[in-house]
Motif scaffolding. Sequence first.
Motif, PDB file in Angstrom:
ATOM      1  N   ILE A   1       1.002  -1.163   0.077  1.00 20.21           N
ATOM      2  CA  ILE A   1      -0.026  -0.135  -0.012  1.00 20.21           C
ATOM      3  C   ILE A   1       0.885   1.199  -0.018  1.00 20.21           C
ATOM      4  O   ILE A   1       0.663   2.096  -0.800  1.00 20.21           O
ATOM      5  CB  ILE A   1      -0.898  -0.019   1.304  1.00 20.21           C
ATOM      6  CG1 ILE A   1      -2.082  -1.219   1.177  1.00 20.21           C
ATOM      7  CG2 ILE A   1      -1.741   1.276   1.314  1.00 20.21           C
ATOM      8  CD1 ILE A   1      -2.903  -1.266  -0.115  1.00 20.21           C
ATOM      9  N   ARG A   2       2.057   1.298   0.794  1.00 26.42           N
ATOM     10  CA  ARG A   2       3.043   2.402   0.952  1.00 26.42           C
ATOM     11  C   ARG A   2       3.501   2.437  -0.368  1.00 26.42           C
ATOM     12  O   ARG A   2       3.855   3.761  -0.875  1.00 26.42           O
ATOM     13  CB  ARG A   2       3.584   2.203   2.119  1.00 26.42           C
ATOM     14  CG  ARG A   2       3.163   2.556   3.271  1.00 26.42           C
ATOM     15  CD  ARG A   2       4.010   2.915   4.413  1.00 26.42           C
ATOM     16  NE  ARG A   2       5.054   1.693   4.609  1.00 26.42           N
ATOM     17  CZ  ARG A   2       4.954   0.779   5.450  1.00 26.42           C
ATOM     18  NH1 ARG A   2       3.826   0.534   6.058  1.00 26.42           N
ATOM     19  NH2 ARG A   2       5.666  -0.347   5.536  1.00 26.42           N
ATOM     20  N   CYS A   3       3.776   1.487  -1.133  1.00 29.81           N
ATOM     21  CA  CYS A   3       4.479   1.719  -2.307  1.00 29.81           C
ATOM     22  C   CYS A   3       3.569   2.204  -3.443  1.00 29.81           C
ATOM     23  O   CYS A   3       3.991   3.112  -4.148  1.00 29.81           O
ATOM     24  CB  CYS A   3       4.934   0.423  -2.937  1.00 29.81           C
ATOM     25  SG  CYS A   3       5.482   0.018  -4.477  1.00 29.81           S
ATOM     26  N   ILE A   4       2.394   1.742  -3.636  1.00 32.69           N
ATOM     27  CA  ILE A   4       1.406   2.405  -4.311  1.00 32.69           C
ATOM     28  C   ILE A   4       1.132   3.805  -4.193  1.00 32.69           C
ATOM     29  O   ILE A   4       1.235   4.523  -4.920  1.00 32.69           O
ATOM     30  CB  ILE A   4       0.031   1.526  -4.302  1.00 32.69           C
ATOM     31  CG1 ILE A   4       0.179   0.332  -4.859  1.00 32.69           C
ATOM     32  CG2 ILE A   4      -0.995   2.341  -4.756  1.00 32.69           C
ATOM     33  CD1 ILE A   4      -1.210  -0.844  -4.333  1.00 32.69           C
TER      34      ILE A   4
ATOM     35  N   LEU B   1      -5.243   2.008   2.201  1.00 35.29           N
ATOM     36  CA  LEU B   1      -4.862   2.883   0.805  1.00 35.29           C
ATOM     37  C   LEU B   1      -5.365   4.241   1.012  1.00 35.29           C
ATOM     38  O   LEU B   1      -4.502   5.291   0.586  1.00 35.29           O
ATOM     39  CB  LEU B   1      -5.433   2.178  -0.418  1.00 35.29           C
ATOM     40  CG  LEU B   1      -5.008   3.178  -1.585  1.00 35.29           C
ATOM     41  CD1 LEU B   1      -3.569   2.993  -1.816  1.00 35.29           C
ATOM     42  CD2 LEU B   1      -5.912   2.277  -3.035  1.00 35.29           C
ATOM     43  N   SER B   2      -6.581   4.449   1.374  1.00 34.70           N
ATOM     44  CA  SER B   2      -7.200   5.715   1.481  1.00 34.70           C
ATOM     45  C   SER B   2      -6.382   6.790   2.684  1.00 34.70           C
ATOM     46  O   SER B   2      -5.988   7.715   2.166  1.00 34.70           O
ATOM     47  CB  SER B   2      -8.460   5.586   2.191  1.00 34.70           C
ATOM     48  OG  SER B   2      -9.185   6.841   2.128  1.00 34.70           O
TER      49      SER B   2
ATOM     50  N   ALA C   1       3.339   5.663  -2.965  1.00 34.19           N
ATOM     51  CA  ALA C   1       4.602   6.543  -3.337  1.00 34.19           C
ATOM     52  C   ALA C   1       4.538   6.708  -4.875  1.00 34.19           C
ATOM     53  O   ALA C   1       5.174   7.840  -5.221  1.00 34.19           O
ATOM     54  CB  ALA C   1       5.808   5.680  -2.908  1.00 34.19           C
ATOM     55  N   VAL C   2       4.127   5.673  -5.658  1.00 35.06           N
ATOM     56  CA  VAL C   2       3.926   5.826  -6.969  1.00 35.06           C
ATOM     57  C   VAL C   2       3.243   7.038  -7.277  1.00 35.06           C
ATOM     58  O   VAL C   2       3.190   7.797  -8.158  1.00 35.06           O
ATOM     59  CB  VAL C   2       3.676   4.701  -7.756  1.00 35.06           C
ATOM     60  CG1 VAL C   2       3.151   4.811  -9.202  1.00 35.06           C
ATOM     61  CG2 VAL C   2       4.771   3.476  -7.460  1.00 35.06           C
ATOM     62  N   VAL C   3       1.999   7.025  -6.608  1.00 42.95           N
ATOM     63  CA  VAL C   3       0.807   8.190  -6.909  1.00 42.95           C
ATOM     64  C   VAL C   3       1.533   9.665  -6.656  1.00 42.95           C
ATOM     65  O   VAL C   3       1.467  10.632  -7.494  1.00 42.95           O
ATOM     66  CB  VAL C   3      -0.367   7.914  -5.954  1.00 42.95           C
ATOM     67  CG1 VAL C   3      -1.217   9.111  -5.700  1.00 42.95           C
ATOM     68  CG2 VAL C   3      -1.121   6.670  -6.474  1.00 42.95           C
ATOM     69  N   GLN C   4       2.425   9.530  -5.471  1.00 43.69           N
ATOM     70  CA  GLN C   4       3.004  10.829  -5.321  1.00 43.69           C
ATOM     71  C   GLN C   4       3.873  11.325  -6.410  1.00 43.69           C
ATOM     72  O   GLN C   4       4.137  12.589  -6.696  1.00 43.69           O
ATOM     73  CB  GLN C   4       3.501  10.839  -3.665  1.00 43.69           C
ATOM     74  CG  GLN C   4       4.314  11.810  -3.317  1.00 43.69           C
ATOM     75  CD  GLN C   4       4.907  11.915  -2.066  1.00 43.69           C
ATOM     76  OE1 GLN C   4       5.218  10.659  -1.325  1.00 43.69           O
ATOM     77  NE2 GLN C   4       4.948  12.887  -0.994  1.00 43.69           N
ATOM     78  N   SER C   5       4.862  10.126  -6.817  1.00 46.35           N
ATOM     79  CA  SER C   5       5.805  10.460  -7.710  1.00 46.35           C
ATOM     80  C   SER C   5       5.457  11.198  -9.010  1.00 46.35           C
ATOM     81  O   SER C   5       5.871  12.036  -9.702  1.00 46.35           O
ATOM     82  CB  SER C   5       6.837   9.197  -7.995  1.00 46.35           C
ATOM     83  OG  SER C   5       5.870   8.082  -8.767  1.00 46.35           O
ATOM     84  N   TYR C   6       4.132  10.828  -9.237  1.00 45.19           N
ATOM     85  CA  TYR C   6       3.464  11.612 -10.569  1.00 45.19           C
ATOM     86  C   TYR C   6       2.698  12.430 -10.099  1.00 45.19           C
ATOM     87  O   TYR C   6       2.013  13.129 -11.027  1.00 45.19           O
ATOM     88  CB  TYR C   6       2.553  10.381 -11.168  1.00 45.19           C
ATOM     89  CG  TYR C   6       3.185   9.254 -12.026  1.00 45.19           C
ATOM     90  CD1 TYR C   6       3.707   9.510 -13.248  1.00 45.19           C
ATOM     91  CD2 TYR C   6       3.589   8.176 -11.437  1.00 45.19           C
ATOM     92  CE1 TYR C   6       4.692   8.711 -14.170  1.00 45.19           C
ATOM     93  CE2 TYR C   6       4.527   7.141 -12.176  1.00 45.19           C
ATOM     94  CZ  TYR C   6       4.999   7.330 -13.581  1.00 45.19           C
ATOM     95  OH  TYR C   6       5.528   6.624 -14.218  1.00 45.19           O
ATOM     96  N   ASN C   7       2.350  12.899  -8.998  1.00 42.82           N
ATOM     97  CA  ASN C   7       1.871  13.988  -8.501  1.00 42.82           C
ATOM     98  C   ASN C   7       0.093  13.826  -8.743  1.00 42.82           C
ATOM     99  O   ASN C   7      -0.098  14.893  -9.080  1.00 42.82           O
ATOM    100  CB  ASN C   7       2.413  15.317  -9.218  1.00 42.82           C
ATOM    101  CG  ASN C   7       2.178  16.716  -8.161  1.00 42.82           C
ATOM    102  OD1 ASN C   7       1.919  16.333  -6.935  1.00 42.82           O
ATOM    103  ND2 ASN C   7       2.086  17.738  -8.957  1.00 42.82           N
ATOM    104  N   TRP C   8      -0.399  12.748  -8.990  1.00 45.21           N
ATOM    105  CA  TRP C   8      -1.801  12.392  -8.981  1.00 45.21           C
ATOM    106  C   TRP C   8      -2.341  13.033  -7.854  1.00 45.21           C
ATOM    107  O   TRP C   8      -1.783  12.503  -6.675  1.00 45.21           O
ATOM    108  CB  TRP C   8      -1.925  11.093  -9.312  1.00 45.21           C
ATOM    109  CG  TRP C   8      -1.461  10.622 -10.831  1.00 45.21           C
ATOM    110  CD1 TRP C   8      -1.105  11.556 -11.656  1.00 45.21           C
ATOM    111  CD2 TRP C   8      -0.892   9.220 -11.099  1.00 45.21           C
ATOM    112  NE1 TRP C   8      -0.669  10.425 -12.598  1.00 45.21           N
ATOM    113  CE2 TRP C   8      -0.474   9.526 -12.313  1.00 45.21           C
ATOM    114  CE3 TRP C   8      -0.895   8.022 -10.243  1.00 45.21           C
ATOM    115  CZ2 TRP C   8      -0.137   8.230 -12.886  1.00 45.21           C
ATOM    116  CZ3 TRP C   8      -0.527   7.015 -11.014  1.00 45.21           C
ATOM    117  CH2 TRP C   8      -0.146   6.884 -12.291  1.00 45.21           C
TER     118      TRP C   8
END
Length: 174
Positions: free
Chosen positions: A101-104, A135-136, A106-113
């Motif tokens: 969940i933390r990895c997901i 996740l939320s 981090a990916v969301v954050q890296s794309y600034n979504w």
Amino acid sequence: MGIAVREFNNGSPNHKLSLKFQDSRRSPLQAARAAVKLIEKDKVEVIIGMERWDEAALVADIGSQAKVPVISFSGPAITPPLASSRWPFLIRMARSDSNQIRCIAAVVQSYNWRRVVTVYEDYAYGGDAGMLALLSKALQDVGSEIEYNLILPPFSLITDPKDAVSKRTGKTTE
């Protein structure tokens, strides 16, 4: 696993392993029935498998009652506080889903979504509720949120995946 057993058996003059396979078809009740059969009929000494936590928890209950170790490839979204006393014969190869969940997040954050749509399979035992809560929270921690949950029927019941998605979203798929 078959290769590993063959290698072990070739190198061990005193011990021989054999494998028995059962397919739960992603059903916790099927997994439980298979565990009972493996323990009572086949006299197995250990059960290995279960990629879903709902299956692993039921099989762990059965394994603990029969004093048969259960090695699971899954972990709960949130580890129950009394898990080790409830399932003393359960060996989890995964601690929990929180790292994923933390990895997901981090990916969301890296794309600034800022907003995401979750897509997941609904199944009768509700095992995803804990993961969605994690996740939320993880998404909130990185400044994002879940905009929409797309819940698909159990994959075992879908004959036409494209039709199932278009019915849920109101959009046709190409």
